[in-house]
Design an enzyme around this catalytic site. Structure first.
Site, mmCIF file in Angstrom:
data_model
loop_
_atom_site.group_PDB
_atom_site.id
_atom_site.type_symbol
_atom_site.label_atom_id
_atom_site.label_comp_id
_atom_site.label_asym_id
_atom_site.label_seq_id
_atom_site.Cartn_x
_atom_site.Cartn_y
_atom_site.Cartn_z
ATOM 1 N N LYS A 144 -49.177 21.012 -57.501
ATOM 2 C CA LYS A 144 -48.619 20.398 -58.703
ATOM 3 C C LYS A 144 -47.144 20.046 -58.549
ATOM 4 C CE LYS A 144 -51.883 22.403 -61.991
ATOM 5 N NZ LYS A 144 -52.071 23.259 -63.177
ATOM 6 N N LYS A 202 -63.026 16.021 -57.214
ATOM 7 C CA LYS A 202 -63.476 16.616 -58.472
ATOM 8 C C LYS A 202 -63.192 15.676 -59.643
ATOM 9 C CE LYS A 202 -62.861 20.867 -61.184
ATOM 10 N NZ LYS A 202 -62.106 22.123 -61.290
ATOM 11 N N LYS A 255 -59.451 15.029 -65.628
ATOM 12 C CA LYS A 255 -58.894 14.284 -66.766
ATOM 13 C C LYS A 255 -57.538 13.686 -66.441
ATOM 14 C CE LYS A 255 -57.860 18.814 -68.813
ATOM 15 N NZ LYS A 255 -58.183 19.726 -69.912
#
Length: 340
Positions: free
Chosen positions: A118, A201, A204
């Protein structure tokens, strides 16, 4: 207190970071609903304190928190049988998170792959919260002395860290105060992949909305996305093994299996030899039939935000009643003076 004396209790949390996807539903929320009938106490949390590890627009955070709660309920989670609340309303999470910051070791945190993913190349500019939040995640679990945590494969490392923190706390203070929680990883479509790339994967956060089915998508949008889903030119095989090396085909068959409650072998037996031109409409019809009632229920719930807030507040009261004694006990073990 021995580890065997802990009550079987499931805890799981999802960040309010935008629409839930079909992947969240099949990989997590559908199992959460099923666990309500397992005889195990179930606690489900909207982890809004985790969300602020990166800056959030306050109004969007409020909306996303309510929308996630609405999605939980619309998917069948019963807030009278499970505890449903948002994390920031139960201060024991943050307090125990700080205590665990002082138990967790820097080397453990440096091994956490999600921070690296991240923060990327700008790690020096990332918030301290983004670095330390796995310690708060351990507190989320252990403030309820939860024994089981339903997670995706990519979150398994966080449960392992919670076990390490619980084990070190117990060792350092000569107690068995915290259980060592077990990850629960199961389900026909635990890992639902992107409709545009079967090796990634479903997320969203993917820039392409066509890569995912959102629980807020209407019937036409769901059908369009499945029609446009990436496939290969070969027909469906006559055995599950024939899906090896065909990630997009495997993903669509897995989704069909999970939505229908059938095994992948049964789905293959039904559609063997057929082209995707025949399979995709059947999958679209199934997805619309399963998801449309959820979308409609979410819409009804979001029209009454005061009721969602009431449910979250009631859940927070019930969660705090469990969490605060555990936090108080941890403070006693560590030697804090508690005179109020």
């Amino acid at each position: 207190m021995t580890e065997q004396s802990f009550k079987h209790r499931v805890f799981s949390g999802i960040q309010p970071s935008g629409n839930l996807t079909l992947g969240n539903y099949l990989g997590a929320v559908k199992r959460f609903v099923e666990m309500q009938d397992s005889g195990i106490e179930t606690i489900y949390c909207v982890v809004d304190l985790h969300a602020i590890t990166v800056w959030q627009d306050p109004e969007k955070l409020r909306h996303a928190t309510r929308e996630l709660a609405a999605a939980y309920i619309a998917c069948g989670l019963d807030p009278t049988r499970s505890i449903l609340f948002n994390q920031s309303q139960v201060s024991a999470h943050a307090e125990l998170g700080w205590l665990f910051n002082c138990v967790a070791r820097l080397g453990w945190m440096n091994r956490m792959t999600q921070f690296k993913d991240k923060a990327g190349k700008n790690a020096e500019k990332a918030s301290l919260g983004l670095y330390a939040y796995p310690s708060l995640m351990a507190a989320d679990i252990l403030t309820y002395q939860a024994t089981h945590v339903p997670v995706g494969e990519d979150q398994k490392q966080h449960v392992e860290l919670a076990r390490d923190i619980a084990g070190k706390f117990n060792h350092d203070y000569g107690t068995e105060y915290f259980p060592l929680p077990e990850p629960i990883i199961e389900g026909a479509a635990t890992r639902v992949m992107s409709l545009r790339d079967g090796t990634k994967k479903m997320s969203k956060s993917d820039p392409s909305d066509l890569s995912r089915i959102n629980l807020t998508d209407d019937a036409d949008t769901i059908a369009k996305k499945i029609k446009k889903a990436k496939t290969d030119p070969e027909p469906l095989p006559d055995s599950v093994d024939g899906l090896d090396g065909r990630p997009e085909a495997k993903n669509l068959v897995s989704i069909y299996a999970a939505l229908s409650g059938k095994s992948k072998a049964d789905v293959i037996a039904e559609f063997a030899g057929q082209q995707f031109g025949a399979f995709k409409p059947a999958l679209a019809d199934l997805a619309v039939a399963e998801l449309s009632p959820i979308t409609a229920r979410m819409s009804d719930l979001m029209a009454d935000p005061a009721e969602i807030d009431r449910i979250l507040g009631d859940g927070a009261d019930r969660a705090a009643a469990l969490a605060e004694p555990v936090l108080a006990g941890a403070k006693d073990v560590m030697g804090f003076v508690r005179s109020r």
